[in-house]
Design a protein around this motif. Structure first.
Motif, PDB file in Angstrom:
ATOM      1  N   TYR A  43     -18.408  -5.248 -10.334  1.00 26.30           N
ATOM      2  CA  TYR A  43     -17.386  -6.097 -11.238  1.00 26.30           C
ATOM      3  C   TYR A  43     -18.182  -7.128 -11.773  1.00 26.30           C
ATOM      4  O   TYR A  43     -17.923  -8.542 -11.154  1.00 26.30           O
ATOM      5  CB  TYR A  43     -16.335  -6.482 -10.107  1.00 26.30           C
ATOM      6  CG  TYR A  43     -15.608  -5.227  -9.883  1.00 26.30           C
ATOM      7  CD1 TYR A  43     -14.152  -5.376 -10.511  1.00 26.30           C
ATOM      8  CD2 TYR A  43     -15.537  -4.575  -8.690  1.00 26.30           C
ATOM      9  CE1 TYR A  43     -13.168  -4.454 -10.385  1.00 26.30           C
ATOM     10  CE2 TYR A  43     -14.649  -3.516  -8.593  1.00 26.30           C
ATOM     11  CZ  TYR A  43     -13.264  -3.444  -9.557  1.00 26.30           C
ATOM     12  OH  TYR A  43     -12.591  -2.427  -9.464  1.00 26.30           O
ATOM     13  N   LYS A  98      -7.737   3.432   5.042  1.00 31.36           N
ATOM     14  CA  LYS A  98      -8.830   3.234   5.994  1.00 31.36           C
ATOM     15  C   LYS A  98      -9.139   1.662   6.398  1.00 31.36           C
ATOM     16  O   LYS A  98      -8.980   1.224   7.360  1.00 31.36           O
ATOM     17  CB  LYS A  98     -10.308   3.957   5.484  1.00 31.36           C
ATOM     18  CG  LYS A  98     -11.475   3.767   6.546  1.00 31.36           C
ATOM     19  CD  LYS A  98     -12.600   4.269   5.833  1.00 31.36           C
ATOM     20  CE  LYS A  98     -13.093   3.831   4.668  1.00 31.36           C
ATOM     21  NZ  LYS A  98     -14.472   4.282   4.213  1.00 31.36           N
ATOM     22  N   THR A 113      -8.545  -4.821  -1.388  1.00 28.47           N
ATOM     23  CA  THR A 113      -9.743  -4.053  -1.343  1.00 28.47           C
ATOM     24  C   THR A 113      -9.942  -3.212  -2.446  1.00 28.47           C
ATOM     25  O   THR A 113      -9.114  -3.046  -3.268  1.00 28.47           O
ATOM     26  CB  THR A 113      -9.426  -2.942  -0.088  1.00 28.47           C
ATOM     27  OG1 THR A 113      -8.167  -2.354  -0.544  1.00 28.47           O
ATOM     28  CG2 THR A 113      -9.004  -3.818   1.229  1.00 28.47           C
ATOM     29  N   ALA A 114     -11.328  -3.160  -2.706  1.00 25.28           N
ATOM     30  CA  ALA A 114     -11.495  -2.387  -4.029  1.00 25.28           C
ATOM     31  C   ALA A 114     -12.539  -1.444  -3.812  1.00 25.28           C
ATOM     32  O   ALA A 114     -13.717  -1.466  -2.911  1.00 25.28           O
ATOM     33  CB  ALA A 114     -12.157  -3.254  -4.998  1.00 25.28           C
ATOM     34  N   GLY A 115     -12.584  -0.152  -4.146  1.00 22.86           N
ATOM     35  CA  GLY A 115     -13.480   1.013  -4.062  1.00 22.86           C
ATOM     36  C   GLY A 115     -14.928   0.622  -4.913  1.00 22.86           C
ATOM     37  O   GLY A 115     -15.797   0.732  -3.978  1.00 22.86           O
ATOM     38  N   GLY A 116     -14.744  -0.050  -5.745  1.00 21.40           N
ATOM     39  CA  GLY A 116     -16.126  -0.412  -6.401  1.00 21.40           C
ATOM     40  C   GLY A 116     -16.867  -1.491  -5.546  1.00 21.40           C
ATOM     41  O   GLY A 116     -16.107  -2.589  -5.149  1.00 21.40           O
ATOM     42  N   ASN A 149      -7.374  -1.132   4.733  1.00 22.90           N
ATOM     43  CA  ASN A 149      -6.068  -2.206   4.943  1.00 22.90           C
ATOM     44  C   ASN A 149      -5.492  -1.671   6.351  1.00 22.90           C
ATOM     45  O   ASN A 149      -4.974  -2.779   7.074  1.00 22.90           O
ATOM     46  CB  ASN A 149      -5.155  -1.868   3.945  1.00 22.90           C
ATOM     47  CG  ASN A 149      -5.681  -2.681   2.601  1.00 22.90           C
ATOM     48  OD1 ASN A 149      -5.397  -3.922   2.683  1.00 22.90           O
ATOM     49  ND2 ASN A 149      -6.116  -1.797   1.689  1.00 22.90           N
ATOM     50  N   HIS A 162       0.898  -1.247   0.173  1.00 18.59           N
ATOM     51  CA  HIS A 162      -0.038  -0.050  -0.076  1.00 18.59           C
ATOM     52  C   HIS A 162       0.864   1.318   0.187  1.00 18.59           C
ATOM     53  O   HIS A 162       1.429   1.454   1.026  1.00 18.59           O
ATOM     54  CB  HIS A 162      -1.011  -0.025   1.287  1.00 18.59           C
ATOM     55  CG  HIS A 162      -1.901   1.043   1.111  1.00 18.59           C
ATOM     56  ND1 HIS A 162      -1.897   2.370   0.558  1.00 18.59           N
ATOM     57  CD2 HIS A 162      -3.381   0.684   1.328  1.00 18.59           C
ATOM     58  CE1 HIS A 162      -3.267   2.791   0.711  1.00 18.59           C
ATOM     59  NE2 HIS A 162      -3.983   1.968   1.126  1.00 18.59           N
ATOM     60  N   THR A 171     -15.432  -0.069  -0.694  1.00 22.40           N
ATOM     61  CA  THR A 171     -14.552   0.788   0.563  1.00 22.40           C
ATOM     62  C   THR A 171     -14.888   1.904   0.733  1.00 22.40           C
ATOM     63  O   THR A 171     -14.775   2.486   1.939  1.00 22.40           O
ATOM     64  CB  THR A 171     -13.061   0.592   0.357  1.00 22.40           C
ATOM     65  OG1 THR A 171     -12.561   1.219  -0.761  1.00 22.40           O
ATOM     66  CG2 THR A 171     -12.494  -0.951   0.297  1.00 22.40           C
ATOM     67  N   HIS A 172     -15.333   2.703  -0.245  1.00 19.78           N
ATOM     68  CA  HIS A 172     -15.303   4.334   0.095  1.00 19.78           C
ATOM     69  C   HIS A 172     -16.364   4.643   0.931  1.00 19.78           C
ATOM     70  O   HIS A 172     -16.251   5.679   2.027  1.00 19.78           O
ATOM     71  CB  HIS A 172     -15.625   4.987  -1.417  1.00 19.78           C
ATOM     72  CG  HIS A 172     -14.610   4.746  -2.559  1.00 19.78           C
ATOM     73  ND1 HIS A 172     -13.458   5.022  -2.168  1.00 19.78           N
ATOM     74  CD2 HIS A 172     -14.632   4.519  -3.784  1.00 19.78           C
ATOM     75  CE1 HIS A 172     -12.610   4.754  -3.383  1.00 19.78           C
ATOM     76  NE2 HIS A 172     -13.551   4.292  -4.240  1.00 19.78           N
ATOM     77  N   TYR A 203      -7.224  -1.662 -11.574  1.00 14.46           N
ATOM     78  CA  TYR A 203      -7.801  -2.923 -11.896  1.00 14.46           C
ATOM     79  C   TYR A 203      -6.288  -4.017 -11.843  1.00 14.46           C
ATOM     80  O   TYR A 203      -6.468  -5.076 -12.281  1.00 14.46           O
ATOM     81  CB  TYR A 203      -8.202  -3.174 -13.300  1.00 14.46           C
ATOM     82  CG  TYR A 203      -9.464  -2.067 -13.669  1.00 14.46           C
ATOM     83  CD1 TYR A 203     -10.506  -2.354 -12.819  1.00 14.46           C
ATOM     84  CD2 TYR A 203      -9.460  -1.165 -14.444  1.00 14.46           C
ATOM     85  CE1 TYR A 203     -11.672  -1.425 -13.003  1.00 14.46           C
ATOM     86  CE2 TYR A 203     -10.424  -0.137 -14.709  1.00 14.46           C
ATOM     87  CZ  TYR A 203     -11.483  -0.426 -13.801  1.00 14.46           C
ATOM     88  OH  TYR A 203     -12.645   0.350 -13.963  1.00 14.46           O
ATOM     89  N   PRO A 238      -4.481  -2.840  -1.951  1.00 18.34           N
ATOM     90  CA  PRO A 238      -5.738  -2.069  -2.418  1.00 18.34           C
ATOM     91  C   PRO A 238      -5.601  -2.346  -3.975  1.00 18.34           C
ATOM     92  O   PRO A 238      -4.601  -2.560  -4.648  1.00 18.34           O
ATOM     93  CB  PRO A 238      -5.601  -0.647  -2.184  1.00 18.34           C
ATOM     94  CG  PRO A 238      -4.031  -0.310  -1.993  1.00 18.34           C
ATOM     95  CD  PRO A 238      -3.575  -1.889  -1.514  1.00 18.34           C
ATOM     96  N   ILE A 239      -6.792  -2.480  -4.702  1.00 15.26           N
ATOM     97  CA  ILE A 239      -6.865  -2.518  -6.079  1.00 15.26           C
ATOM     98  C   ILE A 239      -6.574  -1.092  -6.856  1.00 15.26           C
ATOM     99  O   ILE A 239      -7.265  -0.205  -6.388  1.00 15.26           O
ATOM    100  CB  ILE A 239      -7.847  -3.420  -6.892  1.00 15.26           C
ATOM    101  CG1 ILE A 239      -7.696  -3.835  -8.126  1.00 15.26           C
ATOM    102  CG2 ILE A 239      -9.222  -2.697  -6.446  1.00 15.26           C
ATOM    103  CD1 ILE A 239      -8.597  -4.999  -8.514  1.00 15.26           C
TER     104      ILE A 239
END
Ligand SMILES: Cc1cc2nc3c(=O)[nH]c(=O)nc-3n(C[C@H](O)[C@H](O)[C@H](O)COP(=O)(O)O)c2cc1C
Length: 198
Positions: free
Chosen positions: A114, A16, A106-109, A18, A9, A151-152, A69, A65-66
């Motif tokens: 997906y 936040k 971890t992914a925001g989306g 991880n 990271h 995650t957002h 992609y 974090p992704i």
């Protein structure tokens, strides 16, 4: 089983999710937590040291974090340098043979974004194909990802639930209690716990 977590990271101070997921990992017996950006801020990866670490473990995890992609940059550099021909792959390259491999990401989306028909036009597993195939070329056993989506807007309680799942899975791996046939049917490693509860 001994587990090696290669953590990447690049802005950990801003993290936040991880930040919570990794808290306490290094105290788990059987887990080696290795923070790549902390060790190699200049990307001067010590190939022999990394190979030694890999040899000493049975399950290798990329935790990150992704980003676009994919993984943060240091994990690509790590693969390019550490996975040497004749060591990790090729007819003589058997150092990683039969070790487990997966991404804990971890992914925001959100998960529903997906999908082939979704916002990101691909499933997470489709996007992770290069990592899966890299593991396969290195004769490892790739497992589906453990993923924390959306995650957002995620509140601390929800992150702690994911952390609980992550730690439970890690303990199952350490105790060699994961049924790999069942795991291979899943899109996400997270689903293994739901299956086990049924
Ligand atoms: C450079 C960059 C690229 C990102 N690319 C993606 C992406 O491709 N897909 C996605 O779902 N989220 C993406 N995100 C969101 C991060 O994955 C998300 O903020 C992170 O997983 C949250 O974890 P953290 O709280 O530990 O930082 C990106 C974020 C950054 C900063």
């Amino acid at each position: 089983m001994k587990v090696l977590i290669l953590f990447a990271h690049p802005a950990f101070h801003k993290s936040k999710v991880n930040k919570i997921l990794v808290d306490g990992l290094s105290e788990l017996e059987g887990v080696t937590f290795h923070d790549l950006y902390e060790h190699y801020p200049e990307f001067d990866i010590d190939v022999k040291e990394e190979q030694k670490l890999l040899s000493e473990h049975d399950c290798i995890i990329f935790q990150h974090p992704i980003f676009w992609y994919s993984t943060p940059a240091i994990l690509k550099e790590w693969q390019d340098l550490v996975l040497e021909h004749g060591w990790a792959f090729g007819s003589e390259g058997n150092a990683l043979k039969d070790k487990l491999f997966f991404c804990a990401l971890t992914a925001g989306g959100p998960e529903q974004a997906y999908q082939v028909e979704g916002y990101h036009n691909h499933t997470l597993n489709q996007l992770l194909a290069p990592l899966k195939q890299t593991a396969q070329l290195c004769k490892m056993i790739p497992l589906p990802p453990f993923a924390v989506h959306g995650t957002h807007a995620m509140e601390t309680d929800e992150i702690l639930d994911h952390k609980n799942d992550y730690f439970t899975l890690l303990k199952m791996i350490i105790d060699d209690k994961l049924d790999l046939d069942k795991v291979s049917e899943l899109d996400y490693l997270n689903q293994y716990l739901i299956k086990e509860e049924l």
